[in-house]
Motif scaffolding. Structure first.
Motif, PDB file in Angstrom:
ATOM      1  N   ASP A  64       3.638-100.231  19.001  1.00 25.15           N
ATOM      2  CA  ASP A  64       3.476 -99.975  17.570  1.00 25.15           C
ATOM      3  C   ASP A  64       4.541-100.676  16.733  1.00 25.15           C
ATOM      4  O   ASP A  64       4.308-101.005  15.572  1.00 25.15           O
ATOM      5  CB  ASP A  64       3.533 -98.470  17.290  1.00 25.15           C
ATOM      6  CG  ASP A  64       2.279 -97.752  17.778  1.00 25.15           C
ATOM      7  OD1 ASP A  64       1.252 -98.433  17.967  1.00 25.15           O
ATOM      8  OD2 ASP A  64       2.346 -96.532  17.982  1.00 25.15           O
ATOM      9  N   LYS A  65       5.703-100.892  17.312  1.00 25.40           N
ATOM     10  CA  LYS A  65       6.812-101.457  16.551  1.00 25.40           C
ATOM     11  C   LYS A  65       7.105-102.925  16.861  1.00 25.40           C
ATOM     12  O   LYS A  65       7.783-103.586  16.082  1.00 25.40           O
ATOM     13  CB  LYS A  65       8.087-100.637  16.789  1.00 25.40           C
ATOM     14  CG  LYS A  65       8.038 -99.241  16.178  1.00 25.40           C
ATOM     15  CD  LYS A  65       9.370 -98.557  16.283  1.00 25.40           C
ATOM     16  CE  LYS A  65       9.352 -97.206  15.581  1.00 25.40           C
ATOM     17  NZ  LYS A  65       9.171 -97.343  14.136  1.00 25.40           N
ATOM     18  N   LEU A  66       6.620-103.407  17.987  1.00 23.61           N
ATOM     19  CA  LEU A  66       6.994-104.750  18.422  1.00 23.61           C
ATOM     20  C   LEU A  66       5.754-105.613  18.616  1.00 23.61           C
ATOM     21  O   LEU A  66       4.774-105.186  19.235  1.00 23.61           O
ATOM     22  CB  LEU A  66       7.783-104.673  19.732  1.00 23.61           C
ATOM     23  CG  LEU A  66       8.510-105.951  20.179  1.00 23.61           C
ATOM     24  CD1 LEU A  66       9.601-106.323  19.175  1.00 23.61           C
ATOM     25  CD2 LEU A  66       9.120-105.747  21.561  1.00 23.61           C
ATOM     26  N   ILE A 101       7.044-116.164  16.756  1.00 25.85           N
ATOM     27  CA  ILE A 101       7.939-115.217  16.099  1.00 25.85           C
ATOM     28  C   ILE A 101       7.790-113.814  16.683  1.00 25.85           C
ATOM     29  O   ILE A 101       6.677-113.268  16.745  1.00 25.85           O
ATOM     30  CB  ILE A 101       7.653-115.172  14.579  1.00 25.85           C
ATOM     31  CG1 ILE A 101       7.666-116.588  13.983  1.00 25.85           C
ATOM     32  CG2 ILE A 101       8.662-114.263  13.880  1.00 25.85           C
ATOM     33  CD1 ILE A 101       8.963-117.331  14.153  1.00 25.85           C
ATOM     34  N   MET A 102       8.915-113.240  17.124  1.00 30.95           N
ATOM     35  CA  MET A 102       8.956-111.824  17.493  1.00 30.95           C
ATOM     36  C   MET A 102       9.151-111.006  16.216  1.00 30.95           C
ATOM     37  O   MET A 102       9.986-111.348  15.378  1.00 30.95           O
ATOM     38  CB  MET A 102      10.098-111.547  18.467  1.00 30.95           C
ATOM     39  CG  MET A 102       9.929-112.154  19.839  1.00 30.95           C
ATOM     40  SD  MET A 102       8.518-111.498  20.766  1.00 30.95           S
ATOM     41  CE  MET A 102       8.969-109.767  20.898  1.00 30.95           C
ATOM     42  N   GLN A 103       8.369-109.919  16.086  1.00 26.71           N
ATOM     43  CA  GLN A 103       8.433-109.096  14.891  1.00 26.71           C
ATOM     44  C   GLN A 103       8.704-107.636  15.247  1.00 26.71           C
ATOM     45  O   GLN A 103       8.172-107.117  16.234  1.00 26.71           O
ATOM     46  CB  GLN A 103       7.125-109.193  14.097  1.00 26.71           C
ATOM     47  CG  GLN A 103       6.849-110.573  13.542  1.00 26.71           C
ATOM     48  CD  GLN A 103       5.594-110.616  12.689  1.00 26.71           C
ATOM     49  OE1 GLN A 103       4.698-109.802  12.845  1.00 26.71           O
ATOM     50  NE2 GLN A 103       5.531-111.585  11.785  1.00 26.71           N
ATOM     51  N   TYR A 104       9.539-107.003  14.416  1.00 34.47           N
ATOM     52  CA  TYR A 104       9.826-105.578  14.557  1.00 34.47           C
ATOM     53  C   TYR A 104       9.321-104.873  13.305  1.00 34.47           C
ATOM     54  O   TYR A 104       9.690-105.243  12.182  1.00 34.47           O
ATOM     55  CB  TYR A 104      11.327-105.341  14.748  1.00 34.47           C
ATOM     56  CG  TYR A 104      11.684-103.901  14.991  1.00 34.47           C
ATOM     57  CD1 TYR A 104      11.374-103.300  16.210  1.00 34.47           C
ATOM     58  CD2 TYR A 104      12.313-103.144  14.011  1.00 34.47           C
ATOM     59  CE1 TYR A 104      11.693-101.973  16.457  1.00 34.47           C
ATOM     60  CE2 TYR A 104      12.636-101.815  14.245  1.00 34.47           C
ATOM     61  CZ  TYR A 104      12.318-101.241  15.464  1.00 34.47           C
ATOM     62  OH  TYR A 104      12.631 -99.921  15.697  1.00 34.47           O
ATOM     63  N   HIS A 105       8.475-103.864  13.486  1.00 28.62           N
ATOM     64  CA  HIS A 105       7.794-103.196  12.373  1.00 28.62           C
ATOM     65  C   HIS A 105       8.425-101.826  12.142  1.00 28.62           C
ATOM     66  O   HIS A 105       8.453-100.985  13.039  1.00 28.62           O
ATOM     67  CB  HIS A 105       6.305-103.035  12.690  1.00 28.62           C
ATOM     68  CG  HIS A 105       5.613-104.326  13.004  1.00 28.62           C
ATOM     69  ND1 HIS A 105       4.822-104.999  12.089  1.00 28.62           N
ATOM     70  CD2 HIS A 105       5.611-105.087  14.136  1.00 28.62           C
ATOM     71  CE1 HIS A 105       4.347-106.105  12.651  1.00 28.62           C
ATOM     72  NE2 HIS A 105       4.805-106.188  13.885  1.00 28.62           N
ATOM     73  N   ALA A 112       5.448-100.751   5.211  1.00 24.62           N
ATOM     74  CA  ALA A 112       6.343-101.068   6.328  1.00 24.62           C
ATOM     75  C   ALA A 112       7.224-102.254   5.973  1.00 24.62           C
ATOM     76  O   ALA A 112       6.872-103.090   5.138  1.00 24.62           O
ATOM     77  CB  ALA A 112       5.540-101.374   7.593  1.00 24.62           C
ATOM     78  N   TRP A 113       8.370-102.311   6.626  1.00 29.08           N
ATOM     79  CA  TRP A 113       9.200-103.510   6.644  1.00 29.08           C
ATOM     80  C   TRP A 113       8.967-104.217   7.971  1.00 29.08           C
ATOM     81  O   TRP A 113       8.837-103.574   9.018  1.00 29.08           O
ATOM     82  CB  TRP A 113      10.672-103.153   6.502  1.00 29.08           C
ATOM     83  CG  TRP A 113      11.046-102.703   5.117  1.00 29.08           C
ATOM     84  CD1 TRP A 113      11.132-101.428   4.665  1.00 29.08           C
ATOM     85  CD2 TRP A 113      11.365-103.545   4.013  1.00 29.08           C
ATOM     86  NE1 TRP A 113      11.487-101.400   3.340  1.00 29.08           N
ATOM     87  CE2 TRP A 113      11.635-102.702   2.906  1.00 29.08           C
ATOM     88  CE3 TRP A 113      11.432-104.926   3.834  1.00 29.08           C
ATOM     89  CZ2 TRP A 113      11.978-103.196   1.655  1.00 29.08           C
ATOM     90  CZ3 TRP A 113      11.785-105.420   2.588  1.00 29.08           C
ATOM     91  CH2 TRP A 113      12.045-104.560   1.523  1.00 29.08           C
ATOM     92  N   VAL A 114       8.915-105.545   7.923  1.00 30.94           N
ATOM     93  CA  VAL A 114       8.691-106.338   9.130  1.00 30.94           C
ATOM     94  C   VAL A 114       9.820-107.361   9.239  1.00 30.94           C
ATOM     95  O   VAL A 114       9.989-108.211   8.346  1.00 30.94           O
ATOM     96  CB  VAL A 114       7.327-107.055   9.101  1.00 30.94           C
ATOM     97  CG1 VAL A 114       7.109-107.825  10.410  1.00 30.94           C
ATOM     98  CG2 VAL A 114       6.200-106.063   8.873  1.00 30.94           C
TER      99      VAL A 114
END
Length: 202
Positions: A64-66, A101-105, A112-114
């Motif tokens: 959910d976050k990555l 790109i690796m993203q953290y949500h 949300a911030w990404v």
């Protein structure tokens, strides 16, 4: 035995439901446009201009976050895009970018911030050439491409997501010296971008 079978059946149904929900969120399409500042650092002399970009990314959710988002984009970097002084030799390049790109949500209610970070492989598809203004048509002074055909950059980003849109800032810091060497010259050239981006994801 009946209770065990019911427990196994309930567990299988729950796992099927979780897997189904995960699969629904697994992939996400992104289309985006960007515009902002182009920074051209040649042998210690810095010039600025405009960078514009259009691209597509396919986001794959690891949790959910990555997530990880490979993509492809066309980017144009130009010094003095709207005007140029007489005799100036301003840089202008077009790149095919392949960001990974690796993203953290970070979820905040419906928004949300990404945060993103990853490498960008850049291929120059339209190079600029040195202009030998004294003898431009003399075969002894041939035009020479200004930069090499390949570069690697690092792209950090911060985005704010609301609904189907993400709005934020991205950078692209070129890591390689892309100056194409000429006889009797030993230039260095690093090119960077800082842009505002708007993403539509679905």
């Amino acid at each position: 035995k009946l209770n065990m079978r019911l427990t196994i059946l309930a567990t299988l149904l729950m796992l099927t439901s979780i897997t189904s929900n995960a699969q629904e969120k697994k992939f996400e399409h992104n289309i985006y446009v960007s515009g902002g500042l182009f920074i051209d650092n040649t042998s210690g002399d810095t010039e600025t201009g405009m960078s514009i970009k259009m691209g597509y990314g396919l986001n794959y959710y690891l949790s959910d976050k990555l997530s990880i988002m490979p993509g492809v984009a066309i980017r144009q970097d130009v010094v003095s895009p709207f005007s140029s002084s007489e005799g100036a030799d301003n840089d202008g390049f077009t790149f095919l970018d392949v960001p990974i790109i690796m993203q953290y949500h970070i979820q905040e209610g419906n928004n949300a911030w990404v945060l993103g970070l990853g490498p960008v492989l850049s291929f120059c598809v339209k190079n600029d050439q040195y202009y030998y203004d004294a003898r431009p048509n003399d075969p002894a002074f041939p035009s020479t491409d200004k930069i090499k055909n390949f570069n690697i950059g690092i792209q950090p980003s911060i985005m704010y997501q609301t609904g189907k849109f993400r709005i934020g800032i991205e950078g692209n810091a070129g890591l390689l010296n892309v100056a194409k060497q000429r006889p009797n010259f030993s230039d260095t050239k690093h090119i960077h971008d800082i842009v505002a981006s708007i993403y539509y994801h679905f």
